[in-house]
Design a protein around this motif. Sequence first.
Motif, PDB file in Angstrom:
ATOM      1  N   MET A   1       0.850  -1.192   0.000  1.00 38.31           N
ATOM      2  CA  MET A   1       0.000   0.000   0.000  1.00 38.31           C
ATOM      3  C   MET A   1       0.889   1.248   0.000  1.00 38.31           C
ATOM      4  O   MET A   1       1.821   1.323   0.781  1.00 38.31           O
ATOM      5  N   THR A   2       0.609   2.168  -0.889  1.00 34.64           N
ATOM      6  CA  THR A   2       1.435   3.392  -0.962  1.00 34.64           C
ATOM      7  C   THR A   2       0.525   4.603  -0.845  1.00 34.64           C
ATOM      8  O   THR A   2      -0.481   4.709  -1.550  1.00 34.64           O
ATOM      9  N   THR A   3       0.904   5.518   0.044  1.00 31.89           N
ATOM     10  CA  THR A   3       0.122   6.762   0.184  1.00 31.89           C
ATOM     11  C   THR A   3       1.006   7.955  -0.147  1.00 31.89           C
ATOM     12  O   THR A   3       2.112   8.075   0.372  1.00 31.89           O
TER      13      THR A   3
ATOM     14  N   THR B   1      -4.195   6.873  -1.531  1.00 29.46           N
ATOM     15  CA  THR B   1      -3.589   5.588  -1.170  1.00 29.46           C
ATOM     16  C   THR B   1      -3.883   4.586  -2.278  1.00 29.46           C
ATOM     17  O   THR B   1      -5.027   4.485  -2.745  1.00 29.46           O
ATOM     18  N   VAL B   2      -2.860   3.872  -2.693  1.00 29.96           N
ATOM     19  CA  VAL B   2      -3.018   2.949  -3.822  1.00 29.96           C
ATOM     20  C   VAL B   2      -2.498   1.566  -3.459  1.00 29.96           C
ATOM     21  O   VAL B   2      -1.421   1.423  -2.885  1.00 29.96           O
ATOM     22  N   GLU B   3      -3.304   0.579  -3.804  1.00 31.04           N
ATOM     23  CA  GLU B   3      -2.915  -0.829  -3.621  1.00 31.04           C
ATOM     24  C   GLU B   3      -3.122  -1.514  -4.975  1.00 31.04           C
ATOM     25  O   GLU B   3      -4.239  -1.498  -5.507  1.00 31.04           O
ATOM     26  N   PRO B   4      -2.063  -2.070  -5.567  1.00 32.97           N
ATOM     27  CA  PRO B   4      -2.255  -2.748  -6.860  1.00 32.97           C
ATOM     28  C   PRO B   4      -3.218  -3.931  -6.728  1.00 32.97           C
ATOM     29  O   PRO B   4      -3.291  -4.559  -5.675  1.00 32.97           O
TER      30      PRO B   4
ATOM     31  N   ASP C   1      -6.681  -0.502  -6.226  1.00 26.87           N
ATOM     32  CA  ASP C   1      -7.665   0.007  -5.269  1.00 26.87           C
ATOM     33  C   ASP C   1      -7.147   1.366  -4.847  1.00 26.87           C
ATOM     34  O   ASP C   1      -6.013   1.486  -4.373  1.00 26.87           O
ATOM     35  N   ILE C   2      -7.980   2.395  -5.025  1.00 26.08           N
ATOM     36  CA  ILE C   2      -7.528   3.767  -4.755  1.00 26.08           C
ATOM     37  C   ILE C   2      -8.428   4.397  -3.707  1.00 26.08           C
ATOM     38  O   ILE C   2      -9.654   4.353  -3.822  1.00 26.08           O
ATOM     39  N   THR C   3      -7.804   4.981  -2.687  1.00 22.99           N
ATOM     40  CA  THR C   3      -8.591   5.721  -1.694  1.00 22.99           C
ATOM     41  C   THR C   3      -8.155   7.181  -1.729  1.00 22.99           C
ATOM     42  O   THR C   3      -6.964   7.473  -1.640  1.00 22.99           O
TER      43      THR C   3
ATOM     44  N   ALA D   1       1.539   8.078  -6.208  1.00 23.56           N
ATOM     45  CA  ALA D   1       1.253   6.868  -5.417  1.00 23.56           C
ATOM     46  C   ALA D   1       1.124   5.638  -6.317  1.00 23.56           C
ATOM     47  O   ALA D   1       1.663   4.569  -6.003  1.00 23.56           O
ATOM     48  N   ALA D   2       0.433   5.795  -7.449  1.00 20.30           N
ATOM     49  CA  ALA D   2       0.188   4.624  -8.302  1.00 20.30           C
ATOM     50  C   ALA D   2       1.480   4.134  -8.974  1.00 20.30           C
ATOM     51  O   ALA D   2       1.718   2.929  -9.073  1.00 20.30           O
ATOM     52  N   THR D   3       2.330   5.067  -9.400  1.00 20.82           N
ATOM     53  CA  THR D   3       3.588   4.620 -10.024  1.00 20.82           C
ATOM     54  C   THR D   3       4.485   3.962  -8.974  1.00 20.82           C
ATOM     55  O   THR D   3       5.096   2.928  -9.231  1.00 20.82           O
TER      56      THR D   3
END
Length: 337
Positions: A1-3, A36-39, A104-106, A130-132
């Motif tokens: 998870m990356t924020t 926040t992004v989770e592939p 999944d994006i918050t 965040a997504a990259t």
Amino acid sequence: MTTCSAPGKVYLFGEHAVVYGEPAVPCAVERRARVTVEPREDGRVRVDAADLSLDGFTVTWGGSIDDRPDIDAPAPLVEAAMEYIEAAVRQAREAADRPDAGFDITVESAIPLGAGLGSSAAVVVAGIDAATRALGTELDPEEVARRAYEAEYEVQEGQASRADTFCSAMGGAVRVEGDDTRTIDAPPLPFVVGYDGGAGDTGELVAGVRALREEHAFAADTVETVGDLTREGERLLADADPEREPGDELLADLGELMNFNHGLLEALGVSARSLDAMVWAARDAGAAGAKLTGAGGGGCIVALDPTDETQHALGYTAECEQSFRAELATEGVRVEA
Ligand code: MEV
């Protein structure tokens, strides 16, 4: 998870005129969008945007970009936000060379939507970063800014400048003139923001100024005059000590230019009764200057006042739903722990 998070901004000078190659000086402020992004394995994109606004204008929505459900009011704003998020996803997939990546994006944001504080730019900038990163690719802030501009340009159908996205990615005060983007050393300016609780439609407002400019030479001159006063404001900032609180004389000179800038934006048809009422409340309270910020039509004004008077007066102004002091955000896009 990356924020990642990225700041919103106020325009000290130059919105709208910047679309036609005139310079603008936006300043990042400490109101952030966090993404926040989770592939995901299945290549789909799901967005949870539970809070895309300030108190009193909270939008709750969760859904999939690939399969949009009906959205309750205020649907146009949320729908617009979703278009920005989609464009950010496309940029991240391309940057990481993962065209089928799912996420999944918050999104959480303390920046009101469409209110002139750069909400879409902050979401796009934080979203791309965040997504990259979630896909193992790290972009430098300039590249995030470039890609975020591409995303805004796509959503705004070719009517976006680099100002909002560059400012949000880099932080601090920046100067944008066409493709020329740079950070500038500005003193810590005492910004006060007034928010009417509403929003403007950037695309429509930009199109309105374009039409006026094409129809009347004096409207084109008005846009150029915004460029002239922005250059004057830049000279004032360049002569100031970036380490020191600005003195009364500098504030008065900047404020005079802000007042002039607001008058010209009003003439270009992008102000609103509520914005004018807040601008006058700020001036009456002793602010050095006040103007609308961003595309206009509704949303926010920015004033310069080192005292509490303007914020206090805005608190009693019927047209103002919320007022707050906005610190310059020296950091642009960043990874959150
Ligand atoms: C919107 O925040 C600022 C405008 O100048 C449009 C743009 O620069 O893309 C109105």
